[in-house]
Write an enzyme that holds these catalytic residues in place. Structure first.
Site, PDB file in Angstrom:
ATOM      1  CG  HIS A  42       0.449  89.123 -40.356  1.00 26.85           C
ATOM      2  ND1 HIS A  42      -0.151  89.076 -39.117  1.00 26.85           N
ATOM      3  CD2 HIS A  42      -0.035  88.059 -41.048  1.00 26.85           C
ATOM      4  CE1 HIS A  42      -0.970  88.039 -39.063  1.00 26.85           C
ATOM      5  NE2 HIS A  42      -0.920  87.396 -40.220  1.00 26.85           N
ATOM      6  CG  MET A  46       0.261  78.865 -43.150  1.00 29.52           C
ATOM      7  SD  MET A  46      -0.588  79.055 -44.723  1.00 29.52           S
ATOM      8  CE  MET A  46      -1.026  80.794 -44.663  1.00 29.52           C
ATOM      9  CG  HIS A  75      -1.655  84.240 -38.103  1.00 28.75           C
ATOM     10  ND1 HIS A  75      -2.431  84.518 -39.216  1.00 28.75           N
ATOM     11  CD2 HIS A  75      -2.365  83.342 -37.367  1.00 28.75           C
ATOM     12  CE1 HIS A  75      -3.550  83.826 -39.157  1.00 28.75           C
ATOM     13  NE2 HIS A  75      -3.528  83.096 -38.049  1.00 28.75           N
ATOM     14  CG  MET A  77      -2.697  80.023 -39.430  1.00 28.44           C
ATOM     15  SD  MET A  77      -2.747  80.826 -41.049  1.00 28.44           S
ATOM     16  CE  MET A  77      -1.217  81.765 -40.967  1.00 28.44           C
ATOM     17  CG  MET A 146      -8.439  84.002 -38.973  1.00 28.36           C
ATOM     18  SD  MET A 146      -6.901  84.733 -39.552  1.00 28.36           S
ATOM     19  CE  MET A 146      -6.926  84.313 -41.295  1.00 28.36           C
ATOM     20  CG  ASP A 188      -4.643  87.652 -41.380  1.00 29.27           C
ATOM     21  OD1 ASP A 188      -4.489  87.955 -42.572  1.00 29.27           O
ATOM     22  OD2 ASP A 188      -3.949  86.804 -40.798  1.00 29.27           O
TER      23      ASP A 188
HETATM   24  C1  DX5 Z   1      -4.164  83.662 -44.391  1.00 29.62           C
HETATM   25  C2  DX5 Z   1      -3.105  84.512 -43.731  1.00 29.62           C
HETATM   26  C3  DX5 Z   1      -3.134  85.939 -44.104  1.00 29.62           C
HETATM   27  C4  DX5 Z   1      -2.890  86.224 -45.539  1.00 29.62           C
HETATM   28  C5  DX5 Z   1      -3.528  87.521 -45.891  1.00 29.62           C
HETATM   29  O1  DX5 Z   1      -4.199  82.427 -43.800  1.00 29.62           O
HETATM   30  O2  DX5 Z   1      -3.220  84.429 -42.327  1.00 29.62           O
HETATM   31  O3  DX5 Z   1      -2.235  86.693 -43.282  1.00 29.62           O
HETATM   32  O4  DX5 Z   1      -1.550  86.280 -45.862  1.00 29.62           O
HETATM   33  O5  DX5 Z   1      -3.396  87.687 -47.263  1.00 29.62           O
HETATM   34  P1  DX5 Z   1      -4.369  88.601 -48.116  1.00 29.62           P
HETATM   35  O6  DX5 Z   1      -4.221  89.987 -47.565  1.00 29.62           O
HETATM   36  O7  DX5 Z   1      -3.838  88.464 -49.494  1.00 29.62           O
HETATM   37  O8  DX5 Z   1      -5.748  88.053 -47.907  1.00 29.62           O
HETATM   38 ZN    ZN Z   2      -2.100  85.862 -41.011  1.00 28.24          ZN
END
Ligand code: DX5
Ligand code: ZN
Length: 238
Positions: A42, A46, A75, A77, A146, A188
């Site tokens: 994954h 960001m 993913h 963002m 999420m 996630d």
């Molecule tokens: C948050 C991310 C997640 C994050 C998950 O915005 O999209 O993928 O890395 O991390 P944990 O498992 O530590 O919550």
């Molecule tokens: Zn993520």
């Protein structure tokens, strides 16, 4: 290197988020976590615009691609989305998911991802309704729920995500029973060994975990413990 998604609706996939990996040793980290049993990698992107944090982009995806033979699950963002789709496809991404709030044209962005040879996913924040799925079911390969607000690893699991997972599971099952294509249901944020069974029972088949895995010395032990817990929740009816 032919990464494919499992065709089995009852499969359980573990997708470690490299957001919590040691970025100074990323090649080694992804190799280790795949050797430890990871099904997908994954990859959290960001942009300090859609979310208040800044991480990694297509160049880093291309850099890790030769190190692993499992699907890279990107993913996004970011806002806007479309410019980055061809770049990530070229960088070796297999699955590209985005947030509906971050694009003007959800249907067009999903089609763009598939046109570039990737699986397409839609991501739902804790307060984003599932209705965005309704008119694009045929264009979805992944629905990502999420269970934290996006932007940071290491946050606590929000229990409202369990209700949403059940609702998403019902929609996906209905779709597949009517002859629709397989859609993965991914979760996630805040996924740990001690809550993964109830998350599985709520309908998830794909589990992102960042700090729960990369924060620990023995990745294989964590992934094995997660699989044990998932097995306790029983097999999902497809
Ligand atoms: C948050 C991310 C997640 C994050 C998950 O915005 O999209 O993928 O890395 O991390 P944990 O498992 O530590 O919550
Ligand atoms: Zn993520």
């Amino acid at each position: 290197m032919p990464p494919t998604m499992s065709p089995s609706p009852s499969a359980a996939r573990i997708a470690p988020s490299i957001l919590s990996a040691d970025f100074a040793r990323l090649g080694e980290e992804v190799r280790s976590v795949v050797a430890a049993g990871a099904d997908w990698i994954h990859f959290d992107v960001m942009d300090n615009h859609y979310v208040p944090n800044l991480t990694i982009g297509p160049m880093v995806c291309a850099a890790i691609r030769p190190h692993v033979d499992v699907p890279i699950d990107v993913h996004l963002m970011v806002e806007p989305v479309d410019e980055l789709v061809p770049q990530f496809a070229k960088a070796g991404a297999n699955i590209i998911s985005f947030h509906p709030e971050a694009t003007r044209h959800i249907d067009r962005t999903l089609a763009l991802i598939r046109d570039h040879g990737c699986k397409a996913g839609l991501v739902f924040n804790p307060a984003t309704p599932l209705n965005h799925m309704d008119y694009v079911m045929d264009k979805l390969d992944v629905v990502l729920i999420m269970s934290v607000n996006p932007g940071f690893g290491g946050q606590s699991f929000l229990h409202s995500a369990l209700t949403k997972l059940r609702e998403a599971r019902a929609r996906i099952d209905r779709w597949m029973q009517l002859g629709g294509q397989h859609i993965a249901l991914e979760v996630d944020g805040g996924v740990k060994v001690d809550n993964i069974a109830e998350i599985r029972a709520a309908g998830a088949d794909t589990f992102v975990a960042g700090s729960a895995i990369f924060g620990k010395p023995d990745y294989a032990a964590v992934i094995a413990a997660m699989r044990d817990e998932i097995a306790k929740a029983g097999t999902l009816a497809a």
